[in-house]
Design an enzyme around this catalytic site. Structure first.
Site, PDB file in Angstrom:
ATOM      1  N   ARG A   1       2.912  -8.788   4.159  1.00  0.00           N
ATOM      2  CA  ARG A   1       1.961  -8.239   3.179  1.00  0.00           C
ATOM      3  C   ARG A   1       2.758  -7.657   2.026  1.00  0.00           C
ATOM      4  NH1 ARG A   1      -3.250  -5.071   3.830  1.00  0.00           N
ATOM      5  NH2 ARG A   1      -4.061  -5.237   1.715  1.00  0.00           N
TER       6      ARG A   1
ATOM      7  N   TYR B   1       3.458   2.027   2.013  1.00  0.00           N
ATOM      8  CA  TYR B   1       4.056   2.424   3.289  1.00  0.00           C
ATOM      9  C   TYR B   1       5.585   2.203   3.251  1.00  0.00           C
ATOM     10  CZ  TYR B   1      -0.662   2.859   5.170  1.00  0.00           C
ATOM     11  OH  TYR B   1      -1.947   3.258   5.395  1.00  0.00           O
TER      12      TYR B   1
ATOM     13  N   GLN C   1     -18.054   4.032   3.190  1.00  0.00           N
ATOM     14  CA  GLN C   1     -18.608   5.232   3.802  1.00  0.00           C
ATOM     15  C   GLN C   1     -18.409   5.308   5.314  1.00  0.00           C
ATOM     16  OE1 GLN C   1     -22.301   5.921   1.542  1.00  0.00           O
ATOM     17  NE2 GLN C   1     -22.858   7.282   3.220  1.00  0.00           N
TER      18      GLN C   1
ATOM     19  N   HIS D   1      -1.408   3.897  -1.681  1.00  0.00           N
ATOM     20  CA  HIS D   1      -2.484   4.843  -1.356  1.00  0.00           C
ATOM     21  C   HIS D   1      -2.494   6.041  -2.301  1.00  0.00           C
ATOM     22  CE1 HIS D   1      -4.200   2.740   1.912  1.00  0.00           C
ATOM     23  NE2 HIS D   1      -3.184   2.891   2.744  1.00  0.00           N
ATOM     24  N   GLU D   2      -1.335   6.393  -2.851  1.00  0.00           N
ATOM     25  CA  GLU D   2      -1.311   7.552  -3.750  1.00  0.00           C
ATOM     26  C   GLU D   2      -1.734   7.180  -5.177  1.00  0.00           C
ATOM     27  OE1 GLU D   2       2.802   7.517  -2.625  1.00  0.00           O
ATOM     28  OE2 GLU D   2       3.411   8.076  -4.630  1.00  0.00           O
TER      29      GLU D   2
ATOM     30  N   ARG E   1     -25.494  25.301  -8.028  1.00  0.00           N
ATOM     31  CA  ARG E   1     -25.430  26.736  -7.732  1.00  0.00           C
ATOM     32  C   ARG E   1     -24.180  27.085  -6.938  1.00  0.00           C
ATOM     33  NH1 ARG E   1     -31.243  27.124  -5.003  1.00  0.00           N
ATOM     34  NH2 ARG E   1     -30.159  25.525  -3.815  1.00  0.00           N
TER      35      ARG E   1
ATOM     36  N   GLU F   1       0.805  -1.235   0.000  1.00  0.00           N
ATOM     37  CA  GLU F   1       0.000   0.000   0.000  1.00  0.00           C
ATOM     38  C   GLU F   1       0.839   1.288   0.000  1.00  0.00           C
ATOM     39  OE1 GLU F   1      -1.974  -2.994   0.188  1.00  0.00           O
ATOM     40  OE2 GLU F   1      -3.530  -1.468   0.217  1.00  0.00           O
TER      41      GLU F   1
ATOM     42  N   LYS G   1     -22.682   0.188  -8.452  1.00  0.00           N
ATOM     43  CA  LYS G   1     -23.288   0.086  -7.122  1.00  0.00           C
ATOM     44  C   LYS G   1     -24.187  -1.147  -7.043  1.00  0.00           C
ATOM     45  CE  LYS G   1     -22.864   4.705  -5.401  1.00  0.00           C
ATOM     46  NZ  LYS G   1     -23.447   5.826  -4.674  1.00  0.00           N
TER      47      LYS G   1
ATOM     48  N   GLY H   1     -35.061   9.753   6.664  1.00  0.00           N
ATOM     49  CA  GLY H   1     -35.351  10.945   5.875  1.00  0.00           C
ATOM     50  C   GLY H   1     -36.624  11.639   6.315  1.00  0.00           C
TER      51      GLY H   1
ATOM     52  N   ALA I   1     -27.729   6.754   3.811  1.00  0.00           N
ATOM     53  CA  ALA I   1     -28.121   5.444   4.327  1.00  0.00           C
ATOM     54  C   ALA I   1     -27.398   5.138   5.633  1.00  0.00           C
ATOM     55  CB  ALA I   1     -27.824   4.391   3.282  1.00  0.00           C
TER      56      ALA I   1
ATOM     57  N   CYS J   1     -16.524   2.952   7.121  1.00  0.00           N
ATOM     58  CA  CYS J   1     -15.270   2.337   7.596  1.00  0.00           C
ATOM     59  C   CYS J   1     -14.086   3.223   7.221  1.00  0.00           C
ATOM     60  CB  CYS J   1     -15.136   0.908   7.096  1.00  0.00           C
ATOM     61  SG  CYS J   1     -15.292   0.678   5.324  1.00  0.00           S
TER      62      CYS J   1
ATOM     63  N   CYS K   1     -20.866  -6.921   2.611  1.00  0.00           N
ATOM     64  CA  CYS K   1     -20.212  -5.605   2.465  1.00  0.00           C
ATOM     65  C   CYS K   1     -20.436  -5.108   1.041  1.00  0.00           C
ATOM     66  CB  CYS K   1     -18.727  -5.753   2.747  1.00  0.00           C
ATOM     67  SG  CYS K   1     -17.779  -4.324   2.182  1.00  0.00           S
TER      68      CYS K   1
HETATM   69  P1  NAP Z   1     -27.833  16.523  -1.708  1.00  0.00           P
HETATM   70  O1  NAP Z   1     -26.554  15.822  -1.585  1.00  0.00           O
HETATM   71  O2  NAP Z   1     -28.309  17.359  -0.587  1.00  0.00           O
HETATM   72  O3  NAP Z   1     -27.754  17.377  -3.041  1.00  0.00           O
HETATM   73  C1  NAP Z   1     -28.817  18.092  -3.560  1.00  0.00           C
HETATM   74  C2  NAP Z   1     -28.270  19.142  -4.476  1.00  0.00           C
HETATM   75  O4  NAP Z   1     -29.356  19.861  -5.001  1.00  0.00           O
HETATM   76  C3  NAP Z   1     -27.373  20.080  -3.739  1.00  0.00           C
HETATM   77  O5  NAP Z   1     -26.046  19.816  -4.153  1.00  0.00           O
HETATM   78  C4  NAP Z   1     -27.884  21.467  -4.111  1.00  0.00           C
HETATM   79  O6  NAP Z   1     -26.810  22.094  -4.802  1.00  0.00           O
HETATM   80  C5  NAP Z   1     -29.043  21.239  -5.048  1.00  0.00           C
HETATM   81  N1  NAP Z   1     -30.237  21.959  -4.618  1.00  0.00           N
HETATM   82  C6  NAP Z   1     -30.791  22.010  -3.385  1.00  0.00           C
HETATM   83  N2  NAP Z   1     -31.890  22.765  -3.396  1.00  0.00           N
HETATM   84  C7  NAP Z   1     -32.063  23.202  -4.660  1.00  0.00           C
HETATM   85  C8  NAP Z   1     -33.002  24.035  -5.288  1.00  0.00           C
HETATM   86  N3  NAP Z   1     -34.030  24.552  -4.614  1.00  0.00           N
HETATM   87  N4  NAP Z   1     -32.860  24.287  -6.590  1.00  0.00           N
HETATM   88  C9  NAP Z   1     -31.822  23.752  -7.303  1.00  0.00           C
HETATM   89  N5  NAP Z   1     -30.895  22.975  -6.747  1.00  0.00           N
HETATM   90  C10 NAP Z   1     -31.004  22.697  -5.437  1.00  0.00           C
HETATM   91  O7  NAP Z   1     -29.006  15.496  -1.972  1.00  0.00           O
HETATM   92  P2  NAP Z   1     -29.058  14.263  -2.942  1.00  0.00           P
HETATM   93  O8  NAP Z   1     -28.122  14.383  -4.065  1.00  0.00           O
HETATM   94  O9  NAP Z   1     -30.493  14.119  -3.235  1.00  0.00           O
HETATM   95  O10 NAP Z   1     -28.583  13.091  -2.038  1.00  0.00           O
HETATM   96  C11 NAP Z   1     -29.319  12.708  -0.858  1.00  0.00           C
HETATM   97  C12 NAP Z   1     -28.407  12.063   0.143  1.00  0.00           C
HETATM   98  O11 NAP Z   1     -27.961  10.819  -0.321  1.00  0.00           O
HETATM   99  C13 NAP Z   1     -27.188  12.911   0.405  1.00  0.00           C
HETATM  100  O12 NAP Z   1     -26.898  12.933   1.775  1.00  0.00           O
HETATM  101  C14 NAP Z   1     -26.107  12.204  -0.309  1.00  0.00           C
HETATM  102  O13 NAP Z   1     -24.852  12.383   0.302  1.00  0.00           O
HETATM  103  C15 NAP Z   1     -26.573  10.762  -0.228  1.00  0.00           C
HETATM  104  N6  NAP Z   1     -25.980  10.043  -1.360  1.00  0.00           N
HETATM  105  C16 NAP Z   1     -24.706   9.660  -1.249  1.00  0.00           C
HETATM  106  C17 NAP Z   1     -24.115   9.018  -2.296  1.00  0.00           C
HETATM  107  C18 NAP Z   1     -22.691   8.560  -2.174  1.00  0.00           C
HETATM  108  O14 NAP Z   1     -22.109   8.174  -3.144  1.00  0.00           O
HETATM  109  N7  NAP Z   1     -22.098   8.597  -1.013  1.00  0.00           N
HETATM  110  C19 NAP Z   1     -24.793   8.780  -3.458  1.00  0.00           C
HETATM  111  C20 NAP Z   1     -26.122   9.201  -3.560  1.00  0.00           C
HETATM  112  C21 NAP Z   1     -26.704   9.848  -2.486  1.00  0.00           C
HETATM  113  P3  NAP Z   1     -26.771  23.680  -5.033  1.00  0.00           P
HETATM  114  O15 NAP Z   1     -27.506  24.293  -3.903  1.00  0.00           O
HETATM  115  O16 NAP Z   1     -25.319  24.012  -5.077  1.00  0.00           O
HETATM  116  O17 NAP Z   1     -27.393  23.878  -6.352  1.00  0.00           O
HETATM  117 FE1  SF4 Z   2     -18.354  -2.499   3.610  1.00  0.00          FE
HETATM  118 FE2  SF4 Z   2     -17.276  -0.404   4.874  1.00  0.00          FE
HETATM  119 FE3  SF4 Z   2     -19.464  -0.055   3.388  1.00  0.00          FE
HETATM  120 FE4  SF4 Z   2     -19.574  -1.453   5.662  1.00  0.00          FE
HETATM  121  S1  SF4 Z   2     -19.108   0.739   5.439  1.00  0.00           S
HETATM  122  S2  SF4 Z   2     -20.531  -1.991   3.731  1.00  0.00           S
HETATM  123  S3  SF4 Z   2     -17.599  -2.446   5.697  1.00  0.00           S
HETATM  124  S4  SF4 Z   2     -17.423  -0.707   2.694  1.00  0.00           S
END
Ligand code: NAP
Ligand code: SF4
Length: 674
Positions: free
Chosen positions: A216, A168, A341, A254-255, A563, A166, A425, A651, A660, A343, A336
């Site tokens: 390792r 190190y 997210q 890691h890089e 925005r 990795e 996904k 939510g 989630a 871990c 898993c």
């Molecule tokens: P979000 O992360 O809160 O993003 C919504 C986006 O909409 C914001 O970036 C905002 O950007 C824009 N927005 C908000 N109000 C608006 C308005 N009135 N008009 C126009 N644009 C507006 O919500 P999400 O994308 O629906 O995701 C929901 C949750 O699921 C989040 O917590 C997210 O982290 C999670 N999620 C995570 C992953 C992951 O890969 N980890 C994947 C999917 C979802 P601006 O205000 O800059 O325009």
């Molecule tokens: Fe797997 Fe980590 Fe996601 Fe849990 S948080 S499902 S251990 S990658």
């Protein structure tokens, strides 16, 4: 007989026998760093030993202060510290398990100004330039490794693992990229591998023959000027000759800017290299990276790819992984999903690691689902079968409560039904399989396609209602939002609407990025397609294993708009966000920040900017709205007004920045408290 006989077969290591071929790979949980967390760490490992894991490897402990990952990071340098570890080893042995301590010297990856390395070359992922170890410094460091191994032995560990992958410290000595020394520790291949082989042979001399030494080894550095395949094979042989018991395999420094463990990496993507190394040595070889089911692990061993399989995150997700496989209950394993997210993202933020699908991971002593005595059993209705509802229903049922689940759709899953359709996904489907099966085995009554109303729930039948009614996508107040080209992300991802070749995505949060990815990428890349997409080559032909990437062609022209003036995707997870952003770039997605939505019309999406950029119209076939969510609280409010005991979770409680991880943890905590 079990379906996984090869995975579950014992392995004789000479002085000891491992009870099966499952190794829990090293994962830094953050519980290693402070003395007060040792009882929690002991409980964490004990639960996994009880679940039947063959050999567990701790998170990394530095052999010197300079080798710690960050100030206050885990370290094993004194007998007083070693004494504390007895709690961990005793707890594991009481459950019939075996455990090895990983010795990790961070080298130039240390996040503090006292770092050392082979040469004084700063890494691209740390702000500190390391000092080059002097020859005396190298000698002292070798002695520190030996001392650390002796302390581990005195603490009751069954062995140690020398972390040599990795990127190190040991990798930094091994690769020309980071080793520019002209003394006996640099220059020729033999000189560069002298440091790790000296460490292994001197540890072996100090600890005796009845102690596991795992090494390792990095099979694929994925950086320029990394090791060649010949160097890796010679190193493996030298480490074996020096006295190693096991060779564990690692992929990528890691890089490196190539994903190696996140969901979009196909399962078992790197095992061909393990299979290539195995015949070159006589000691057992461990395969790793994206092996997350007993079927995959068993197949690898049956096919002669490896002798053992390493799984770290899958055992965070389900400590009972091995026991369930042995009892032919693999369909009950909480798999898993490789999201990182809760871990690795936590570890990088210096928070304790846990697991998105199993919030009890790392919290074994504080988040306990105690069985309820029959007289305290409650009748609970859970409304909504998204992640929060599923977690609440299952955890309540596991405790012995009488649970009924209501879902308006004709399938469980909520937002996970969308997530599983995003290319890369697909593993989310496993979480749904897990919940579906566990709801069955715990006897939760599931009512699909059933609208829960005050009339249905208010009959006096339930002691509690858990409202996980989720969210409604927000419809932003943009002039022309009712134009026929405007569609919601749900319709797009489920396939209800087929969008055209030119698309604008409004909102660049987690879902906006996912939708842009969905619109541009194909699902289920083969390993060969994945390698071409990221430029992974054969280390036998290219040192380090990097070649020019050949990205899969984008399926559409996409513009991703927000925005905010911050870079698009800045809020994504630390260990996966960079790969999502790289994918958008590979697909030619235009990222537009700092926009004002002027209006939507027949000519497309009209944007203006207040930083001097000219107004523009994005001429597209469809505009997909991903502008966040509003909580769905209506039912909960009606039930409260009707005098019922209602718990609002997920939510429906707070939609902003809901994910989630938070939903499942909140639901599990509620279930633990009822
Ligand atoms: P979000 O992360 O809160 O993003 C919504 C986006 O909409 C914001 O970036 C905002 O950007 C824009 N927005 C908000 N109000 C608006 C308005 N009135 N008009 C126009 N644009 C507006 O919500 P999400 O994308 O629906 O995701 C929901 C949750 O699921 C989040 O917590 C997210 O982290 C999670 N999620 C995570 C992953 C992951 O890969 N980890 C994947 C999917 C979802 P601006 O205000 O800059 O325009
Ligand atoms: Fe797997 Fe980590 Fe996601 Fe849990 S948080 S499902 S251990 S990658």
């Amino acid at each position: 007989m079990s379906a996984y006989d090869d995975l579950l077969a014992p392995l004789d290591l000479g002085h000891t026998t491992l009870r099966n071929r499952v190794v829990m790979g090293s994962m830094h949980t953050g519980l290693e760093d402070r003395a007060r967390d040792v009882p929690a760490l002991a409980a964490y490992f004990a639960e996994r030993a009880r679940g039947g894991v063959g050999l567990m490897i701790t998170g990394g402990y530095a052999p010197t202060l300079r080798g710690t990952l960050y100030p206050g990071g885990s370290l094993l340098v004194s007998s007083r510290q070693a004494h504390r570890h007895r709690q961990v080893t005793a707890a594991v042995h009481a459950e019939g398990g075996q455990i090895a301590l990983q010795i990790l010297h961070a080298g130039r990856y240390a996040y503090h100004p006292f770092s050392v390395s082979a040469s004084s070359l700063q890494s691209p992922i740390t702000p500190f330039r390391p000092r080059a170890l002097t020859s005396r410094g190298v000698e002292r460091t070798i002695r520190a490794y030996v001392r650390c191994a002796e302390l581990a032995r005195s603490a009751g560990y069954d062995g140690i693992e020398v972390m040599g992958s990795e990127g190190y410290l040991l990798n930094q000595f091994l690769a020309e990229r980071t080793n520019r020394r002209a003394d006996e520790w640099g220059g020729s291949t033999r000189n560069r591998r002298r440091f790790p082989t000296e460490i292994v042979s001197r540890i072996r001399a100090a600890v005796g023959t009845d102690f596991i030494i795992s090494y390792r080894i990095s099979l694929l550095d994925l950086v320029d000027d990394g090791q060649t395949w010949d160097e890796i094979v010679e190193l493996a042989r030298a480490v074996e000759a020096a006295g190693a018991t096991l060779l564990n395999t690692g992929i990528g420094w890691h890089e490196a800017r190539v994903p190696t463990i996140i969901t979009q990496v196909p399962r078992a993507a790197f095992v061909a290299l393990t299979a290539r190394l195995r015949p070159a040595v006589t000691i057992p070889v461990i395969a790793s990276n994206r092996i997350n089911t007993p079927a995959v692990g068993d197949q690898l061993i049956r096919d002669g790819v490896c002798d053992l399989v390493s799984m770290a995150r899958p055992l965070l997700a389900d400590p009972g992984f091995v026991a369930k496989a042995a009892a032919d209950r693999a369909d009950e394993i909480n798999t898993c999903i490789a999201c990182n997210q809760a871990c690795l993202d936590h570890a990088f933020q210096r928070k304790h690691a846990s697991c998105l699908v199993n919030p009890r991971a790392g919290r074994e002593t504080t988040l306990v689902l105690r069985p309820v005595p029959p007289q305290r059993r409650r009748r609970v209705a859970v409304v909504g079968a998204g992640p929060a509802g599923l977690a609440a229903a299952l955890s309540l049922a596991e405790r012995g409560h009488d649970v009924e689940l209501y879902e308006a759709a004709d399938e469980i899953g909520g937002q996970f039904q969308l997530a599983r359709r995003i290319p890369g996904k697909e593993e989310f489907a496993e979480t749904l399989r897990y919940f579906r099966r566990r709801l069955e085995t715990t006897g939760v009554k599931v009512n699909l396609a059933t609208e829960a109303t005050v009339e249905v729930l208010g009959s006096g039948e339930y002691d509690d209602v858990v409202a996980t009614t989720g969210v409604t996508p927000r419809l932003p107040a943009i002039r022309g939002i009712d134009h026929p080209s405007v569609v919601g992300y749900t319709e797009v991802v489920t396939g209800a609407v087929r969008v055209g070749a030119r698309v604008a995505v409004v909102g660049a949060g987690g879902i906006g990025v996912d939708v842009a990815h969905f619109l541009t990428h194909r699902p289920d890349l083969t390993i060969a397609e994945f390698e071409a997409h990221w430029g992974i080559g054969d280390p036998a032909e290219h040192a380090g294993g990097l070649v020019a990437p050949q990205p899969t062609p984008a399926q559409r022209q996409v513009h991703l708009v927000q925005r905010k003036t911050t870079p698009v995707g800045a809020g994504l997870g630390k260990t996966s966000g960079w790969a999502h952003r790289a994918n958008l770039k590979k697909a030619g997605v235009e990222l537009i920040s700092g926009a004002t939505y002027d209006h939507i019309g027949d000519s497309g999406l009209h944007l203006s900017f207040d930083d001097g950029r000219p107004d523009r119209v994005i001429d597209v076939d469809h505009i997909v709205v991903c502008a966040g969510q509003e909580p769905n609280r209506a039912l909960a409010d009606q039930l409260i007004a009707a005098g019922m005991t209602v718990h609002v979770v997920g939510g429906a409680d707070v939609a902003a920045e809901l994910d989630a991880e938070r939903a499942i943890e909140q639901a599990t905590r509620l279930a633990a408290s009822l």
